[in-house]
Design an enzyme around this catalytic site. Structure first.
Site, mmCIF file in Angstrom:
data_model
loop_
_atom_site.group_PDB
_atom_site.id
_atom_site.type_symbol
_atom_site.label_atom_id
_atom_site.label_comp_id
_atom_site.label_asym_id
_atom_site.label_seq_id
_atom_site.Cartn_x
_atom_site.Cartn_y
_atom_site.Cartn_z
ATOM 1 N N THR A 66 -16.782 1.285 1.884
ATOM 2 C CA THR A 66 -15.280 1.541 2.265
ATOM 3 C C THR A 66 -14.778 3.127 2.451
ATOM 4 O O THR A 66 -15.603 3.840 2.097
ATOM 5 C CB THR A 66 -14.400 1.037 1.042
ATOM 6 O OG1 THR A 66 -14.255 1.954 0.081
ATOM 7 C CG2 THR A 66 -14.714 -0.423 0.876
ATOM 8 N N LYS A 88 -11.177 2.153 -15.441
ATOM 9 C CA LYS A 88 -11.976 0.903 -15.137
ATOM 10 C C LYS A 88 -12.387 0.115 -16.478
ATOM 11 O O LYS A 88 -12.213 -0.988 -16.446
ATOM 12 C CB LYS A 88 -13.109 1.000 -14.113
ATOM 13 C CG LYS A 88 -12.475 1.553 -12.673
ATOM 14 C CD LYS A 88 -11.553 0.641 -12.119
ATOM 15 C CE LYS A 88 -11.202 1.284 -10.504
ATOM 16 N NZ LYS A 88 -10.149 0.527 -9.917
ATOM 17 N N TYR A 140 -12.023 7.935 -14.106
ATOM 18 C CA TYR A 140 -12.292 6.798 -13.245
ATOM 19 C C TYR A 140 -13.000 5.701 -14.262
ATOM 20 O O TYR A 140 -12.591 4.558 -14.383
ATOM 21 C CB TYR A 140 -13.186 6.966 -12.246
ATOM 22 C CG TYR A 140 -13.289 5.620 -10.893
ATOM 23 C CD1 TYR A 140 -12.269 5.771 -10.153
ATOM 24 C CD2 TYR A 140 -14.350 4.903 -11.307
ATOM 25 C CE1 TYR A 140 -12.588 4.484 -9.444
ATOM 26 C CE2 TYR A 140 -14.487 3.703 -10.694
ATOM 27 C CZ TYR A 140 -13.632 3.679 -9.459
ATOM 28 O OH TYR A 140 -13.690 2.423 -8.603
ATOM 29 N N ILE A 192 -19.678 -0.205 -2.591
ATOM 30 C CA ILE A 192 -19.040 -0.806 -1.648
ATOM 31 C C ILE A 192 -18.596 0.093 -0.345
ATOM 32 O O ILE A 192 -18.016 1.062 -0.661
ATOM 33 C CB ILE A 192 -18.006 -1.975 -1.936
ATOM 34 C CG1 ILE A 192 -18.144 -2.627 -3.093
ATOM 35 C CG2 ILE A 192 -17.592 -3.032 -0.622
ATOM 36 C CD1 ILE A 192 -19.449 -3.672 -3.229
ATOM 37 N N ASN A 194 -5.521 -4.462 -6.632
ATOM 38 C CA ASN A 194 -6.546 -3.668 -6.055
ATOM 39 C C ASN A 194 -6.701 -2.402 -5.951
ATOM 40 O O ASN A 194 -7.621 -1.566 -5.897
ATOM 41 C CB ASN A 194 -6.962 -4.506 -4.680
ATOM 42 C CG ASN A 194 -8.021 -3.539 -3.704
ATOM 43 O OD1 ASN A 194 -9.214 -3.659 -4.329
ATOM 44 N ND2 ASN A 194 -7.314 -2.901 -2.830
ATOM 45 N N ASP A 226 0.865 -1.504 -0.052
ATOM 46 C CA ASP A 226 -0.136 -0.269 -0.021
ATOM 47 C C ASP A 226 0.927 1.222 -0.033
ATOM 48 O O ASP A 226 2.015 1.240 0.511
ATOM 49 C CB ASP A 226 -0.841 -0.035 1.207
ATOM 50 C CG ASP A 226 -2.037 0.812 0.817
ATOM 51 O OD1 ASP A 226 -3.214 0.297 0.989
ATOM 52 O OD2 ASP A 226 -2.038 2.041 0.877
HETATM 53 P P1 NAP Z 1 -9.943 2.422 -0.305
HETATM 54 O O1 NAP Z 1 -10.657 1.918 1.127
HETATM 55 O O2 NAP Z 1 -9.508 3.775 -0.372
HETATM 56 O O3 NAP Z 1 -8.641 1.258 -0.213
HETATM 57 C C1 NAP Z 1 -7.647 1.797 -1.324
HETATM 58 C C2 NAP Z 1 -6.193 1.611 -0.733
HETATM 59 O O4 NAP Z 1 -5.359 1.864 -1.856
HETATM 60 C C3 NAP Z 1 -6.049 2.872 0.264
HETATM 61 O O5 NAP Z 1 -5.090 2.142 1.242
HETATM 62 C C4 NAP Z 1 -5.028 3.793 -0.510
HETATM 63 O O6 NAP Z 1 -4.385 4.581 0.229
HETATM 64 C C5 NAP Z 1 -4.296 2.910 -1.431
HETATM 65 N N1 NAP Z 1 -3.653 3.350 -2.636
HETATM 66 C C6 NAP Z 1 -4.286 4.770 -3.052
HETATM 67 N N2 NAP Z 1 -3.494 5.083 -4.207
HETATM 68 C C7 NAP Z 1 -2.441 4.098 -4.217
HETATM 69 C C8 NAP Z 1 -1.186 3.879 -4.927
HETATM 70 N N3 NAP Z 1 -0.832 4.692 -5.744
HETATM 71 N N4 NAP Z 1 -0.535 2.724 -4.803
HETATM 72 C C9 NAP Z 1 -0.856 2.064 -3.763
HETATM 73 N N5 NAP Z 1 -1.785 1.993 -3.014
HETATM 74 C C10 NAP Z 1 -2.704 3.138 -3.264
HETATM 75 O O7 NAP Z 1 -10.737 1.950 -1.441
HETATM 76 P P2 NAP Z 1 -11.763 0.656 -1.927
HETATM 77 O O8 NAP Z 1 -12.911 1.212 -1.822
HETATM 78 O O9 NAP Z 1 -11.208 -0.430 -1.023
HETATM 79 O O10 NAP Z 1 -11.075 0.514 -3.184
HETATM 80 C C11 NAP Z 1 -10.212 -0.679 -3.777
HETATM 81 C C12 NAP Z 1 -10.360 -0.831 -5.300
HETATM 82 O O11 NAP Z 1 -11.924 -1.131 -5.541
HETATM 83 C C13 NAP Z 1 -10.123 0.445 -6.025
HETATM 84 O O12 NAP Z 1 -9.321 0.045 -6.970
HETATM 85 C C14 NAP Z 1 -11.508 0.985 -6.406
HETATM 86 O O13 NAP Z 1 -11.515 1.676 -7.567
HETATM 87 C C15 NAP Z 1 -12.559 -0.361 -6.512
HETATM 88 N N6 NAP Z 1 -13.823 0.078 -6.478
HETATM 89 C C16 NAP Z 1 -14.374 0.321 -5.046
HETATM 90 C C17 NAP Z 1 -15.655 0.337 -4.897
HETATM 91 C C18 NAP Z 1 -16.391 1.041 -3.722
HETATM 92 O O14 NAP Z 1 -17.502 1.477 -3.761
HETATM 93 N N7 NAP Z 1 -15.471 1.249 -2.659
HETATM 94 C C19 NAP Z 1 -16.461 0.260 -6.088
HETATM 95 C C20 NAP Z 1 -15.791 -0.469 -7.301
HETATM 96 C C21 NAP Z 1 -14.385 -0.414 -7.410
HETATM 97 P P3 NAP Z 1 -4.700 5.947 0.522
HETATM 98 O O15 NAP Z 1 -6.105 5.843 1.591
HETATM 99 O O16 NAP Z 1 -3.657 6.480 1.225
HETATM 100 O O17 NAP Z 1 -5.217 6.719 -0.659
#
Ligand code: NAP
Length: 253
Positions: A191, A160, A156, A189, A90, A37
């Site tokens: 998060t 994707k 975004y 989701i 991810n 991360d």
């Molecule tokens: P999250 O809780 O923000 O977790 C993402 C993690 O990735 C965070 O720890 C973030 O750190 C880290 N990160 C950000 N930029 C990075 C980089 N350049 N290199 C390495 N790590 C990095 O998000 P999440 O909702 O779990 O999302 C995870 C994945 O699911 C993403 O690809 C997102 O697009 C996808 N997704 C999420 C949803 C949703 O509704 N939550 C829906 C569809 C797809 P920081 O917090 O410091 O930025």
């Protein structure tokens, strides 16, 4: 026998949200987990939790948009464990909510570099290792916005959609070499990412967005995790280049 006993699994963006839930689940199912991360504090905290619960995990700091760092991370995993069996690519970020004509170029470049180039860089080095060892499984985190459009989220959405295309191309290239490459497409989701995009229960858009999910609610991280673990498992041995909607019916209309 646990499903992933003896396997080495890497989760990018593993310190938070979907990645953290998946990393913990891989560990509970016997894998040695490498949490990577950009956020060191969150990643290390999760690794401590996993290890204190009897799992096996290490943390490596990793910005997925940095190709040299990505090469080093995969190299470090192979030096320590000798192989890399599973990778969940991810890490991702959301971005501003602005229409195309006004969209800042620097935001576009940032989102594409993390969400799309980041997956490409990770796969490049993961596959290189998986070829050497004779196989592996890769799961890329796309989104429902890898299938449908969404106003004011051009970068975004494009990133994707790109992840889905990249997944299909790579799956075709490596299916015959025992490397399975698939994607997942979650809807909203619960998060920290969703919260950072302003999608909290008190916000005016919340109920409107919930209503787009026929199931009548947002998803929980564990509902994504179970699909990732399935795709990483032998149960998915004939699934290549697929992108699976995990969306409470969002894209079924
Ligand atoms: P999250 O809780 O923000 O977790 C993402 C993690 O990735 C965070 O720890 C973030 O750190 C880290 N990160 C950000 N930029 C990075 C980089 N350049 N290199 C390495 N790590 C990095 O998000 P999440 O909702 O779990 O999302 C995870 C994945 O699911 C993403 O690809 C997102 O697009 C996808 N997704 C999420 C949803 C949703 O509704 N939550 C829906 C569809 C797809 P920081 O917090 O410091 O930025």
């Amino acid at each position: 026998m646990k499903r992933f006993e003896g396997k080495i699994a890497m989760v990018t963006g593993g310190g938070s949200g979907i990645g953290a839930d998946t990393a913990a689940a891989f560990a509970r199912e016997g894998a040695t987990v490498v949490v990577t991360d950009i956020d060191e504090e969150k990643g290390r905290k999760l690794v401590e939790e996993i290890n204190s619960e009897g799992g096996r995990a290490i943390f490596l700091k990793h910005d997925v948009s940095n190709v040299e760092e990505t090469e080093k991370v995969v190299k470090a995993i192979v030096e320590k464990f000798g192989r890399l069996d599973i990778a969940f690519n991810n890490a991702g970020i959301s971005g501003p909510s602005i229409p195309v004509a006004e969209y800042p170029v620097d935001s576009w470049e940032k989102i594409i570099s993390v969400n799309l180039s980041g997956v490409f860089y990770s796969m490049k080095y993961e596959i290189e290792q998986m070829l050497k060892q004779g196989g592996g499984a890769i799961i890329n985190n796309s989104s429902i916005l890898g299938k449908v459009g969404f106003s004011n989220a051009s970068a975004y959405t494009a990133s994707k959609h790109g992840v889905v295309g990249l997944t299909k191309a790579a799956a075709l290239e490596y299916a015959s070499r025992n490397i399975r490459i698939n994607a997942i497409n979650p809807a909203f989701i619960k998060t920290p990412l969703l919260e950072s995009a302003g999608m909290v229960q008190s916000s005016p858009a919340y109920e409107m967005m919930v209503a787009l999910h026929p199931v009548g609610r947002f998803g929980e991280p564990r509902e994504v995790t179970s699909v990732v673990l399935f795709l990483a498992s032998d149960g998915a041995s004939f699934i290549h280049g697929e992108s699976i909607m995990v969306d409470g019916g969002y894209t079924a209309r």
